[in-house]
Each structure stands twice: as structure tokens, then as C-alpha cells.
Design a protein around this motif. Structure first.
Motif, short mmCIF file in Angstrom:
data_model
loop_
_atom_site.label_atom_id
_atom_site.label_comp_id
_atom_site.label_asym_id
_atom_site.label_seq_id
_atom_site.Cartn_x
_atom_site.Cartn_y
_atom_site.Cartn_z
N TYR A 1 0.86 -1.18 0.00
CA TYR A 1 0.00 0.00 0.00
C TYR A 1 0.90 1.23 0.00
O TYR A 1 1.84 1.32 0.77
N ASP A 2 0.61 2.18 -0.87
CA ASP A 2 1.46 3.35 -1.03
C ASP A 2 1.64 4.10 0.29
O ASP A 2 0.66 4.45 0.96
N ILE A 3 2.89 4.35 0.66
CA ILE A 3 3.21 5.10 1.87
C ILE A 3 2.51 6.45 1.88
O ILE A 3 1.95 6.88 2.89
N SER A 4 2.53 7.13 0.74
CA SER A 4 1.99 8.48 0.66
C SER A 4 0.47 8.53 0.79
O SER A 4 -0.10 9.60 0.94
N ALA A 5 -0.19 7.38 0.73
CA ALA A 5 -1.65 7.33 0.87
C ALA A 5 -2.08 6.78 2.22
O ALA A 5 -3.25 6.55 2.45
N SER A 6 -1.12 6.61 3.13
CA SER A 6 -1.40 5.88 4.37
C SER A 6 -1.67 6.76 5.58
O SER A 6 -1.82 6.26 6.69
N GLY A 7 -1.69 8.08 5.37
CA GLY A 7 -1.89 8.94 6.53
C GLY A 7 -0.71 8.87 7.46
O GLY A 7 0.44 8.75 7.05
N ARG A 8 -0.99 8.92 8.75
CA ARG A 8 0.08 8.94 9.74
C ARG A 8 0.53 7.55 10.17
O ARG A 8 1.44 7.41 11.00
N GLN A 9 -0.10 6.51 9.63
CA GLN A 9 0.14 5.15 10.12
C GLN A 9 1.35 4.51 9.44
O GLN A 9 1.25 3.58 8.66
N LEU A 10 2.52 5.02 9.78
CA LEU A 10 3.77 4.48 9.23
C LEU A 10 4.36 3.51 10.25
O LEU A 10 5.37 3.78 10.88
N PHE A 11 3.72 2.37 10.38
CA PHE A 11 4.10 1.38 11.37
C PHE A 11 4.83 0.21 10.71
O PHE A 11 4.85 0.07 9.49
N GLU A 12 5.39 -0.64 11.55
CA GLU A 12 6.10 -1.81 11.06
C GLU A 12 5.15 -2.74 10.31
O GLU A 12 4.07 -3.09 10.81
N ASN A 13 5.55 -3.12 9.11
CA ASN A 13 4.77 -4.01 8.24
C ASN A 13 3.40 -3.45 7.85
O ASN A 13 2.54 -4.18 7.34
N GLU A 14 3.19 -2.17 8.08
CA GLU A 14 1.86 -1.60 7.88
C GLU A 14 1.46 -1.57 6.41
O GLU A 14 0.28 -1.75 6.07
N GLN A 15 2.42 -1.36 5.48
CA GLN A 15 2.06 -1.28 4.07
C GLN A 15 1.54 -2.62 3.56
O GLN A 15 0.60 -2.67 2.77
N ALA A 16 2.11 -3.71 4.05
CA ALA A 16 1.63 -5.04 3.66
C ALA A 16 0.28 -5.33 4.32
O ALA A 16 -0.62 -5.91 3.70
N LYS A 17 0.11 -4.91 5.57
CA LYS A 17 -1.16 -5.14 6.27
C LYS A 17 -2.30 -4.39 5.59
O LYS A 17 -3.40 -4.93 5.43
N LYS A 18 -2.04 -3.15 5.21
CA LYS A 18 -3.09 -2.37 4.55
C LYS A 18 -3.44 -2.99 3.19
O LYS A 18 -4.61 -3.00 2.80
N ALA A 19 -2.44 -3.47 2.49
CA ALA A 19 -2.70 -4.13 1.21
C ALA A 19 -3.58 -5.36 1.41
O ALA A 19 -4.51 -5.61 0.64
N THR A 20 -3.29 -6.13 2.44
CA THR A 20 -4.08 -7.33 2.75
C THR A 20 -5.52 -6.95 3.08
O THR A 20 -6.47 -7.61 2.65
N ARG A 21 -5.69 -5.88 3.85
CA ARG A 21 -7.03 -5.42 4.23
C ARG A 21 -7.81 -4.97 2.99
O ARG A 21 -9.00 -5.30 2.85
N LEU A 22 -7.15 -4.22 2.11
CA LEU A 22 -7.84 -3.77 0.90
C LEU A 22 -8.22 -4.95 0.01
O LEU A 22 -9.32 -5.00 -0.54
N LYS A 23 -7.32 -5.91 -0.11
CA LYS A 23 -7.63 -7.08 -0.92
C LYS A 23 -8.82 -7.86 -0.33
O LYS A 23 -9.66 -8.39 -1.07
N ALA A 24 -8.90 -7.92 0.99
CA ALA A 24 -10.04 -8.59 1.64
C ALA A 24 -11.34 -7.86 1.29
O ALA A 24 -12.38 -8.49 1.04
N CYS A 25 -11.31 -6.54 1.26
CA CYS A 25 -12.48 -5.76 0.86
C CYS A 25 -12.89 -6.07 -0.57
O CYS A 25 -14.08 -6.21 -0.88
N ILE A 26 -11.91 -6.18 -1.44
CA ILE A 26 -12.20 -6.45 -2.86
C ILE A 26 -12.82 -7.83 -3.02
O ILE A 26 -13.78 -8.01 -3.78
N HIS A 27 -12.30 -8.81 -2.28
CA HIS A 27 -12.87 -10.17 -2.33
C HIS A 27 -14.32 -10.15 -1.84
O HIS A 27 -15.20 -10.83 -2.43
N LYS A 28 -14.61 -9.39 -0.79
CA LYS A 28 -15.98 -9.32 -0.28
C LYS A 28 -16.92 -8.64 -1.28
O LYS A 28 -18.08 -9.03 -1.43
#
Length: 705
Positions: A284-311
């Protein structure tokens, strides 16, 4: 004897009446809901039981479980505002309850597990743990508590339900955007638990009312998402908004409280016209993530978005192919400028590039809850280029935050300020982009903290031309423009005057023709004083967000930047990014220049050598030499694409203030409203207003013989 018989009959009648009570009640282990709430209750239970359950996780939780109902892994005295870890207690209770009620779990209806759920729930209800963040008490705690209450309702005592109600009552329908969605969802589920159909209806309506283009925070007309003012929040509030809307849609489906028919289309557009643009190779693009620059956060956000798409594939079956395409990074190609958010994305099947800017209109970022405490410059033209998806993965502890990729910054020795989110703006007015869907240009007439620079990015097919001019600052410190700052991978190759040097690690004040690192090429058509390093750097997550312990880590970081010197005046730079480059490609581009470039304070322009594609940033009214002469009567951005006997013009107003613009082109062209006089074609374009101000306008001109 007669008296006892009378009492027994009265009791029997009472039980019978209770069993048939249509208002909904609880009889023994059987849970009854009124008719209009039955399907909603069923949907809620099914939703929670379909959440991921893992018996191994339960086993680990039970190992750390204590007799008083607490967990050894949680510090219950912690009061941190962001990512309050005490809430993990309620997450653990929820996990136990899901496995307890899930027929596929080996813990299904396990009596021992039931006792532990009872104890752990009581531990929270008796202590009513509080953080220092209002969000936890009004949103987080009720949201985490409700699933357990629904799943375990048949086994809960009246005392437990009464204590839980006190915590749930803290949620009220108020605020706007995702905060309102969170609060309203809590109210809807609380109302369901209390069998209050009217309150369920009110809360459901409040949720649906946020499924529209927002005047303030929420979904914007370009399908970006704002929260905390005019601030891009795709991956923080925006991603939660998408998740919760899909969840609520599932809750109320086939009930009297169902979403209106057009709401599924709105959710589809959020994904296909918005969110999917910033998903690249499970990142998930860092520049689109707001203030949540956490460890492994870009991969977690990508997983969450993909789960939304599957639903959404399940909810919106007619468009399943589009959702499948959204899950494949190689399918989506093109350019999109989010004009409400000063943000542009350019991507192909081989690379991803984004530019994040800010202005007097748009907040660049925020630092809240001791998160993103180094992000002062994150909205100042940060330009991220990725081919593998790994270039910036967890790089935050090691970044030089005054040399973020793409930014022009004064290199003083002061610590970065931690300020209110509303102060993460520049004094820039001329900020925006133009896009024809395939190619685009972004511009940032930068003005912040005494530093000025005219910065632009021309994203043409598989190359990005980056220009800077008019760099001006009265400072005793050097000013730099960062070209890139990513993880070092392998050696660096430098080309100069047909000579090639390999395995370079560090250079100061060099002037190369081109440079190659990690399959990304850097061309320097007009040279410049460039510095390069691949040092092993120390870093700590604690310097990014205070929730982390101050553990020191080390990594190899590749850093490339221009030096403009102290007190620069009218300095400039020019470089071209070439994704998936090779030495052969860079040598060829250096010899056979792919672009004609003009770069000064009045005009920045790029034209392909074959003349089929060109772009111009007019910082004032004036004339470009492209196509024999193109003039405008107002500052603007323009892109030209030549096809057969057509000239396609794309125009935008970065100030969002103009209502029309007059363009004069050498040659005879025809379009609605055009005039041909003395060898030139003149046409006046009407520009978008209101929420669409700054959006690209396109015009097709037919070339006349």
C-alpha cells in the motif's frame, strides 16, 4: 394445596407468555429477537462466525491466561494514546468467543473455554479500563466488546449485560466521515442487542448518509478520501470506512434496514476509481497511508484492501471481473490525478510512481498520538518509484527525513517540528495536476519556511521527467533535492562520457550522465552536483512512533541527491527516472535524447523527440515553442497528444480559481468555438468550478489542410 396449585398455574402461564413474547427476550439458552430484527441478528452472528478462527491462536491465548481473567502479555496500566495495547484484552475475548461458537473449531461449546470467556469478560467489565484517547472509549471498546456479547448472549448474566451496557452507551451518533460511521455502527449493534428497532433504523440511516460525496470529510468527487480536514486519508480512515461500509452492508442485507440500491455502486467506485490505484504488488502506497507508518503496515493495509475487494466480488457479482483485475497489479495501467488531494499516481504493469503534494487547500500529513513524528515534509513533493514493491518496505527507521525522495529541503540541524495536523500545509497556491488517463503532469510551486522552488513531474509512458527551477532561499544551510532514498541492493553503475564505473558505493559532488541502481535508472540531461551514498545506517522505530521501544537497528540505505548550496538563487535541477532500466537502455537514452526539455521560472515543458506527446507548466501567461508556438492568457498546465489529424489538449488550473482560459496555437485547427486568424487557432475553454475545480478538461482539435 389449592394455593400451591394456583401459584404453579400462574408461573406456567407466565413462562408460556414469555416464550411467545414478540418483543424479543432470552429463555434459557434460546435467544429470541422481534420479527423485524431476526434477520439482522442472524446476519451479525454469521458475520462474526465467518471471521478468521485459528485453534493454534486459542491455544496460545490459553497458555497466557490467568485465573483472574487477565493475560500475562498485556500491561493493563498502559495509557498510550495511539494503538492502546490494553484493547488486546477484548480482542482476545472475542477470539475465544468466535472459536467457542464456531462448529469448525475443536473448542466448539467447550465448557472450560466458556468459563474462561466468562472470567475474561468480567475482568474488563469490572475494571472498565480507560485510555487517554476518546476514540478508545467511544469507538474502539464498544466495537470490540459487541461481538462477544452477541455470540455469548445466551450464557451471560443480567449483571454482565448491565455492566456492558454502560460501556456501550458511550457511543453516540455524532461527528462526520469515518468517525460517524464507527459511532453509528456501534449504536446500531447496541440497539439490536437491546431489541430497539427504531434506534436500529436511525443508526442504519446515519451510516448510509455517509455513503455519498462529502462536502467536508469523507469521500471526495475524485474518489480520494479526506479526514481531519482536507487531508488525503486513503489508508487510515478511508480504508476503515471501506471495511465498515462493506461490513454494515452485510449486516443489514435482506433486512428492513438494507442499503439503498445505488450504495453498492458507490462502494464499487471507491475501490475501482480510488483505492485500487494505490495498491501495488501487495504493498500500500506510503503516501496514501496517513500517519500510520508502522512496522509491516504497508503489507497489512494491502491485505485489508484485498479482503475488501474479495468481499465486494460476493456482494457485487455483476462486476466480479473488475474486482479480479483490481487484485492483479499488472492489469491497471495509466495515470490518475486526485485533484482534491494534490496527489497523482502513474503506473504500468512494470512499475508504480506517485507524487504527494500539499498546498494552502490541502493538508500534507499529520502527527497525532505520537505517530508519524518525523513526517514534517511528507506532503512536500514526496515521489516514490517502485518496481519490486520492496524498495521502501519498513524503511521508516532509516530514512533521512530531510531528504525524502522528490523533496527540496533546507538541510538545517534543527529537529523536525511536531505540529498540529492543520499546520502541515505549504503556502503554495499553484499546486495540482493534469491527466488524460494515460499520462500526466504534477506541479508544486513550493513555498514553505523561506524556501521557494518550482517543481514538476512529467509522467510520460515508461519514464518520469523531474524538473525544478527558481530554487531560492536565504539560509546559511545547504539546500538539497533528494532524488531517491531506498534500500540499497547490489552495486551502483555510473556512466560518464562513454565510460562506465561499476560497484560504486559512495561519491561526493559528482556530475554523471546516468546512474543505475536496483533496476532503476537515473538520467541527468543537464548535469548537476550530485551526491551518492550506500551507508549502513542506524535507526529505530521509536523515532517514527513512540509506541515502539527504542531498539537500534541497522540497514544499507541508497541515497541520491542534488546539492544546490547555501543561499541558492534561481538554481535548478533536471533528472529522468527510468524504471526497469539496463546499462544499454541508459546509454541509448543518453546518446539519443528521448525528450526536448525547457526548464525556467516562467515555463517548464517536456516534449518527446517524435513530437507526439508534450506537456507544459505555465507559471505565468506566455508562449511555449512547442508545436510552432502555443500561448495561454493565464497560468495553467497543459498536455498535448498528436494522433493522425487530431490534436488532443488536456488542460487544468492548479489554483482552482480560474473560470476560463484562452489558448492560441500555431496552425489551422477546428473545434467548437475555435477561431482561425492569421495562421493561428484560438479557443477559449471553460474550466470546472466548485468541487471539480482543478479537474482536467479535454478538447479534441481537428487539423485542417
Amino acid at each position: 394445596m389449592k394455593s400451591n396449585l394456583i401459584h404453579f398455574c400462574i408461573a406456567l402461564i407466565s413462562i408460556t407468555m414469555c416464550s411467545c413474547d414478540n418483543s424479543g427476550t432470552r429463555i434459557g439458552s434460546e435467544i429470541l429477537y422481534p420479527k423485524e430484527l431476526k434477520q439482522l441478528h442472524k446476519n451479525v452472528i454469521e458475520y462474526y462466525l465467518n471471521l478468521e478462527n485459528d485453534d493454534e491462536i486459542i491455544e496460545e491465548l490459553l497458555q497466557n491466561f490467568q485465573e483472574d481473567g487477565s493475560w500475562t502479555t498485556i500491561d493493563y496500566s498502559n495509557k498510550i494514546r495511539g494503538g492502546w495495547p490494553v484493547k488486546n484484552h477484548l480482542k482476545h475475548v472475542q477470539s475465544l468467543a468466535i472459536n467457542y461458537k464456531n462448529k469448525d473449531s475443536k473448542y466448539y461449546l467447550n465448557k472450560n473455554l466458556s468459563k474462561k470467556i466468562y472470567k475474561s469478560l468480567n475482568y474488563w467489565l469490572d475494571n472498565d479500563f480507560l485510555s487517554t484517547n476518546w476514540h478508545d472509549q467511544h469507538i474502539g471498546v464498544p466495537e470490540l466488546l459487541l461481538p462477544t456479547l452477541f455470540l455469548m448472549e445466551a450464557e451471560l448474566s443480567e449483571e454482565q449485560l448491565e455492566k456492558a451496557k454502560v460501556l456501550l452507551d458511550r457511543a453516540k451518533i455524532k461527528m462526520s466521515g469515518q468517525n460517524k460511521v464507527w459511532l453509528s455502527t456501534n449504536v446500531m449493534l447496541r440497539s439490536l442487542l437491546l431489541r430497539k428497532p427504531d434506534s436500529v433504523a436511525i443508526a442504519s440511516k446515519a451510516i448510509q448518509n455517509e455513503l455519498q460525496i462529502a462536502k467536508g470529510v469523507g469521500v471526495k468527487p475524485d474518489w480520494s478520501y479526506h479526514e481531519h480536514g482536507a487531508q488525503l486519508q486513503f489508508g487510515n480512515y478511508g480504508l476503515s470506512y471501506l471495511e465498515d461500509m462493506i461490513k454494515c452492508y452485510s449486516f443489514v442485507h435482506n433486512t428492513p434496514y438494507h442499503f439503498e440500491a445505488n450504495k453498492i455502486e458507490f462502494l464499487r467506485n471507491i475501490i475501482l476509481k480510488g483505492q485500487q490505484w494505490i495498491l501495488w504488488k501487495d504493498t500500500y502506497d506510503i503516501s496514501a497511508s496517513g500517519r500510520q507508518l508502522f512496522e509491516n503496515e504497508q503489507a497489512k493495509k494491502a491485505t485489508r484492501l484485498k479482503a475488501c475487494i474479495h468481499k465486494m466480488k460476493v456482494l457485487d457479482k455483476a462486476h466480479s471481473k473488475a474486482y479480479d483485475d483490481a487484485l492483479d497489479s499488472k492489469i491497471l495501467s495509466g495515470n490518475k490525478h486526485f485533484w482534491k488531494s494534490d496527489f497523482q499516481v502513474h503506473r504500468t504493469k512494470d512499475f508504480y510512481f506517485s507524487v504527494k503534494m500539499s498546498s494552502k487547500r490541502v493538508v500534507g500529513t499529520e502527527s497525532v498520538n505520537q505517530e508519524n513524528i518525523q513526517g514534517y515534509y511528507l506532503g512536500d513533493g514526496v515521489s516514490l518509484l517502485s518496481t519490486s514493491g520492496k524498495e521502501y518496505e519498513n524503511i521508516f527507521p532509516f530514512w533521512d527525513w530531510k531528504k525524502l525522495p522528490g523533496t527540496t529541503i533546507i538541510q538545517d540541524n534543527k529537529p523536525l517540528p511536531i505540529i498540529k495536523f492543520s499546520d502541515f500545509k505549504t503556502n503554495s497556491v499553484f499546486v495540482g495536476g493534469v491527466s488524460n488517463g494515460e499520462n500526466g503532469i504534477a506541479v508544486l510551486n513550493y513555498n514553505r519556511d523561506g524556501l521557494k522552488a518550482k517543481k514538476s513531474w512529467f509522467m510520460f509512458d515508461n519514464k518520469i521527467v523531474c524538473l525544478g527551477s527558481g530554487i531560492l532561499a536565504n539560509t546559511e544551510y545547504p539546500v538539497t533535492t533528494a532524488i531517491n532514498q531506498a534500500f540499497a541492493k547490489g552495486g551502483i553503475v555510473i556512466g560518464k562520457d562513454d565510460e562506465v564505473e561499476t560497484n560504486v558505493r559512495k561519491r561526493k559532488e559528482i556530475n554523471p550522465d546516468w546512474l543505475l541502481h536496483d533496476n532503476i535508472g537515473y538520467l541527468f540531461p543537464n548535469g548537476g552536483t550530485i551526491n551518492l551514498s550506500t551507508n549502513i545506517l542506524e535507526g529505530s522505530w521509536n523515532k517514527v512512533a513512540k509506541r515502539y521501544r527504542p531498539v537500534i537497528l541497522t540497514e544499507h540505505i541508497f541515497k541520491l541527491w542534488f546539492t544546490h548550496g547555501k543561499q541558492p538563487k534561481n538554481r535548478k535541477y533536471n533528472y529522468i527516472l527510468v524504471p526497469n532500466a539496463t546499462e544499454a537502455k541508459l546509454k541509448d537514452f543518453n546518446k539519443n535524447k528521448p525528450f526536448k526539455i525547457e526548464n525556467n521560472e516562467a515555463l517548464q515543458s517536456v516534449e518527446t523527440t517524435d513530437g507526439t506527446l508534450a506537456g507544459m507548466v505555465f507559471y505565468s501567461k506566455g508562449t511555449s515553442r512547442i508545436k510552432g508556438g502555443i500561448s495561454v492568457n493565464q497560468p495553467c498546465m497543459m498536455m498535448l497528444e498528436e494522433k493522425a489529424n487530431q490534436l488532443i489538449i488536456s488542460v487544468s488550473d492548479p489554483t482552482h480559481k480560474l473560470t476560463k482560459i484562452t489558448i492560441t496555437i500555431s496552425g489551422n485547427y477546428k473545434a467548437n468555438g475555435s477561431q482561425y486568424v492569421h495562421g493561428k487557432t484560438q479557443i477559449t475553454l471553460q474550466l470546472p468550478k466548485g468541487d471539480e475545480a482543478g479537474k482536467t478538461v479535454q478538447l479534441e482539435l481537428q487539423k485542417q489542410e
